[in-house]
Structure formats: C-alpha cells, structure tokens
Design a protein around this motif. Structure first.
Motif, PDB file in Angstrom:
ATOM      1  N   LEU A 259      45.332  36.551  53.852  1.00 64.75           N
ATOM      2  CA  LEU A 259      46.574  35.807  53.729  1.00 64.75           C
ATOM      3  C   LEU A 259      47.525  35.158  52.468  1.00 64.75           C
ATOM      4  CD1 LEU A 259      48.350  34.921  55.073  1.00 64.75           C
ATOM      5  CD2 LEU A 259      47.023  32.507  55.473  1.00 64.75           C
ATOM      6  N   PHE A 260      48.053  36.315  52.201  1.00 64.96           N
ATOM      7  CA  PHE A 260      49.475  35.578  51.027  1.00 64.96           C
ATOM      8  C   PHE A 260      50.035  34.360  50.994  1.00 64.96           C
ATOM      9  CE2 PHE A 260      47.260  39.777  49.728  1.00 64.96           C
ATOM     10  CZ  PHE A 260      47.070  39.684  48.657  1.00 64.96           C
ATOM     11  N   VAL A 261      50.355  33.786  50.637  1.00 57.22           N
ATOM     12  CA  VAL A 261      50.634  32.210  50.434  1.00 57.22           C
ATOM     13  C   VAL A 261      52.107  31.911  49.349  1.00 57.22           C
ATOM     14  CG1 VAL A 261      50.830  30.143  51.082  1.00 57.22           C
ATOM     15  CG2 VAL A 261      48.777  32.043  52.722  1.00 57.22           C
TER      16      VAL A 261
ATOM     17  N   ILE B 113      42.780  33.724  51.215  1.00 57.05           N
ATOM     18  CA  ILE B 113      44.092  33.301  50.769  1.00 57.05           C
ATOM     19  C   ILE B 113      44.305  33.539  48.862  1.00 57.05           C
ATOM     20  CG2 ILE B 113      45.231  31.308  50.160  1.00 57.05           C
ATOM     21  CD1 ILE B 113      43.797  32.035  52.946  1.00 57.05           C
ATOM     22  N   GLY B 114      45.519  34.433  49.771  1.00 54.03           N
ATOM     23  CA  GLY B 114      45.890  34.748  47.998  1.00 54.03           C
ATOM     24  C   GLY B 114      47.621  34.167  47.341  1.00 54.03           C
ATOM     25  N   ASN B 115      47.754  34.635  46.428  1.00 52.58           N
ATOM     26  CA  ASN B 115      49.038  33.605  45.751  1.00 52.58           C
ATOM     27  C   ASN B 115      50.044  35.158  45.777  1.00 52.58           C
ATOM     28  OD1 ASN B 115      51.105  33.130  44.048  1.00 52.58           O
ATOM     29  ND2 ASN B 115      49.817  31.567  42.590  1.00 52.58           N
ATOM     30  N   GLN B 116      51.726  34.548  46.517  1.00 51.59           N
ATOM     31  CA  GLN B 116      52.417  34.981  46.537  1.00 51.59           C
ATOM     32  C   GLN B 116      53.849  34.236  45.754  1.00 51.59           C
ATOM     33  OE1 GLN B 116      53.578  36.030  50.508  1.00 51.59           O
ATOM     34  NE2 GLN B 116      54.458  37.983  50.014  1.00 51.59           N
TER      35      GLN B 116
ATOM     36  N   ARG C   5      48.707  24.574  44.040  1.00 50.92           N
ATOM     37  CA  ARG C   5      48.431  23.918  45.304  1.00 50.92           C
ATOM     38  C   ARG C   5      47.226  24.840  46.010  1.00 50.92           C
ATOM     39  NH1 ARG C   5      52.437  21.494  48.329  1.00 50.92           N
ATOM     40  NH2 ARG C   5      51.086  20.978  50.440  1.00 50.92           N
ATOM     41  N   ILE C   6      47.399  25.996  46.228  1.00 51.64           N
ATOM     42  CA  ILE C   6      46.233  27.024  47.417  1.00 51.64           C
ATOM     43  C   ILE C   6      45.323  26.219  46.568  1.00 51.64           C
ATOM     44  CG2 ILE C   6      45.034  28.758  47.127  1.00 51.64           C
ATOM     45  CD1 ILE C   6      48.288  30.733  47.181  1.00 51.64           C
TER      46      ILE C   6
ATOM     47  N   LYS D  92      39.691  26.570  46.708  1.00 47.54           N
ATOM     48  CA  LYS D  92      39.943  28.008  45.344  1.00 47.54           C
ATOM     49  C   LYS D  92      40.157  28.040  44.976  1.00 47.54           C
ATOM     50  CE  LYS D  92      36.717  32.172  46.526  1.00 47.54           C
ATOM     51  NZ  LYS D  92      35.519  33.057  47.326  1.00 47.54           N
ATOM     52  N   LYS D  93      40.418  28.270  43.813  1.00 41.46           N
ATOM     53  CA  LYS D  93      41.539  29.776  43.376  1.00 41.46           C
ATOM     54  C   LYS D  93      42.381  30.441  43.713  1.00 41.46           C
ATOM     55  CE  LYS D  93      42.858  29.738  38.142  1.00 41.46           C
ATOM     56  NZ  LYS D  93      43.193  29.901  36.713  1.00 41.46           N
TER      57      LYS D  93
END
Length: 354
Positions: free
Chosen positions: A129-131, A158-161, A186-187, A193-194
C-alpha cells in the motif's frame, strides 16, 4: 499476411503511465544468456486505486472484477509474491518463478480497507500500500492511521507516495526532496518502519527526481506505466499495470498477468519530462534474441498506432503524428512472444504547462 492484434489489446495498449528506462545488457553475455536472464528475473506488478466506487470508473475497480482477478491469481498459474521479494530478486539478478506477480495499491482510499483488504487477506495474497501522508489527514475517502497500522501489523508493506501527492516535475528539487522525506518520517513514526519503496504520484518524475529518490536510500520506485519489471531495468523507474473498471475485464487481466518483458536499451529521450522538441524523437534498441521486431507495434495515447522505422541491429524509431499535449502522454509497445504471451514495454512523458 498482416499480424492480427486483438481489439482489446489495441485499446488497452493506450493506457499506462510514466517512463521505464532500461539499463545496459549484461557484459560478455550471449543474446541467449541475456534473454534467459530477463525471462528468469521478471515480474508483473499490478496497480489498483479504489474498489467498488462505480462513480469513478477511471480509478476504481468493480468488486466483481476484483474478485475475478483474485480467483485468476489463485488458479494455480501464478506466483503472487511480496514486492520486497521481487525487488530483491531484480536487484540481485536472481531467478523468480514464471508468472511472478506483485499487487500494489495507491492512495490508501477507505475502500481499500473496507473492500480490498478483507478479500486479499482471505485469499492469502500479499500486497503493498502506497500512502501520501498529508492526504491521509483529510479523512473522508481515505483510511485512518489506525487502519493503516492494522494493515501493517497484518503483513502489508507500506510504501511512500510523498507527503502532499504533488506533480513532482513541477516542484523545485529541494521541495520535492523535502516532500519525500516528510512522508518517510511520518510513515516510520506511525508504523515503526521506514518505507523501502516509493510510488511517483501520477507516475510523473524527471531524471533529477529519480536521482533524488535513489539518493534517499529507497530500494525501488514505481511509475504507472504498463510493462513487465525485469532485472536489467533501472529499479527507480519500474513499471506497473494500472487496473480499473474501464480496463479491468478478465481478458485484459489475463493478458497483463501473463505478460513478458520487452527489454530495450539506448532509449531516447532519456528524460520523461519534455521541455524541448515536441513531438520527441523516440527511439530504443530491442535486446538481441528477444524476437522478430517486425512483430512489434507501438501505440500512443490519443494518436493510436504510431509510424515506426525499423533500423538495423534492432533499433526502433517512433514517429508521432502530432506534438504531445500538456500533461501526461503514454506510449505502449507490444509484440507476441512465446506461448502466445505478449511482450510489453511502456513509456510515459510529461509535458509542462506553458
């Protein structure tokens, strides 16, 4: 006799997003060795956004379509793997199973939590999931951090968007870097977890943005252009097949889930953001041993099948009939491969507003 292209392939060759740039071929390898390496370390990465929001067919998939996709993936012909395993194999040029597939979802809409997550969990299928972190704060159509943490505890990557979900090519580079870093922080704060992966909002980036992402330590970054990820690609310009209601029928799903890589080198132009010549002089060289380039066709969004010049040594030059308009434009190139599976190479260009 002219090669026949299925009608749904001709239509869907016009969808996708961003640019996939490919690295040079393996030194001193034969054409056969290179081809075997590409086939053995490749995977299809699928991309979804919304689920069951039928008033938004360009970004949502119908529930019956999504359930058909999951049933197909569970049919025994595919290996659905975590994105992290696929990226590690591509990085290390290690083999992947035939028909390896990863599932990704962008934007963290609430329908992911309500509709997709229960079905994916029941099917035992991993996904990423990209957030976009600032967008999450709006609530409404978006998941909460409690819900995102629940998914993370359940094994979802969880990925960075980015933080603000901007059009990255329009930002000064320092602002783009700050936006990416803010989302990372923030994530990591919320999940512990980075993020290892980044998805470019709208699939838009420049080579300078790509370099920032690589320098920030991400393992890979993804666009929204169609194509098959393989070990000779730049890991910061990896493709994904977008799926939505308009292009979510089971025939098309089987087409993309079974796709094979179409590896190229010497791509021009080398930056997907066009600030000069338009239409651009598009060209690439197909890797030796992949097949007969006479079977290759390319399609441009809003222009259809393109005029192509086939030069010696597998060189392909694409001649567009018209300049590309401001915003995103896509080009998809396909050719029939073994076992009636289609090789696929996609491009996306971004033309800034005047």
């Amino acid at each position: 006799m002219a090669r026949m292209i299925p009608a749904f392939l001709a239509r869907t060759s016009l969808c996708g997003a961003v640019l996939a740039l490919f690295a040079a071929t393996i030194p001193f390898a034969t054409a056969q060795d290179r081809q075997a390496g590409v086939e053995g370390a490749s995977a299809v990465v699928l991309m979804y956004h919304r689920f069951g929001e039928e008033d938004l067919p360009s970004t949502s998939i119908r529930i019956d379509q999504f359930e058909a996709h999951l049933a197909e993936l569970k049919s025994g012909g595919y290996q659905v793997l975590p994105l992290s395993r696929i990226v590690a194999a591509l990085r290390d040029r290690k083999p992947l199973p035939d028909r390896a597939v990863a599932i990704t979802i962008d934007d963290a809409y609430r329908s992911v939590y309500l509709e997709a997550w229960p079905r994916l969990r029941a099917a035992g299928l991993p996904f990423t999931l990209f957030v976009s972190t600032d967008v999450i704060q709006r609530g409404g159509d978006y998941m909460s951090w409690d819900e995102i943490r629940e998914l993370a505890r359940g094994g979802v990557e969880i990925g960075n968007q980015t933080a603000s979900h901007p059009h990255l090519p329009t930002l000064p580079l320092d602002k783009a870097r700050d936006d990416i870093r803010a989302a990372n922080a923030r994530i990591e704060e919320e999940t512990g977890k980075k993020p290892a992966f980044l998805a470019y909002p709208y699939g838009e980036y420049s080579t300078a943005i790509r370099d920032i992402v690589a320098a920030e330590g991400f393992q890979a970054a993804f666009g929204q252009h169609s194509g098959v990820a393989h070990s000779q690609m730049d890991r910061y310009q990896l493709p994904r097949f977008p799926l939505n209601e308009n292009y979510g029928g089971l025939d098309r799903f089987r087409l993309v889930a079974n796709a094979l890589p179409l590896p190229v080198s010497d791509l021009t132009p080398n930056d997907p953001v066009l600030t000069g010549r338009n239409p651009p002089a598009i060209g690439f060289t197909v890797l030796p041993g992949i097949g007969d380039t006479a079977q290759l066709d390319c399609f441009a969004s809003r222009q259809g099948r393109t005029h192509m010049e086939r030069l010696p040594a597998g060189r392909i030059e694409i001649r567009l009939a018209e300049p590309l308009p401001a915003g995103r434009s896509r080009i998809n190139c396909t050719m029939l491969g073994p076992e009636a599976r289609w090789r696929w190479f996609g491009l996306q260009f971004y033309v800034p507003e005047n």
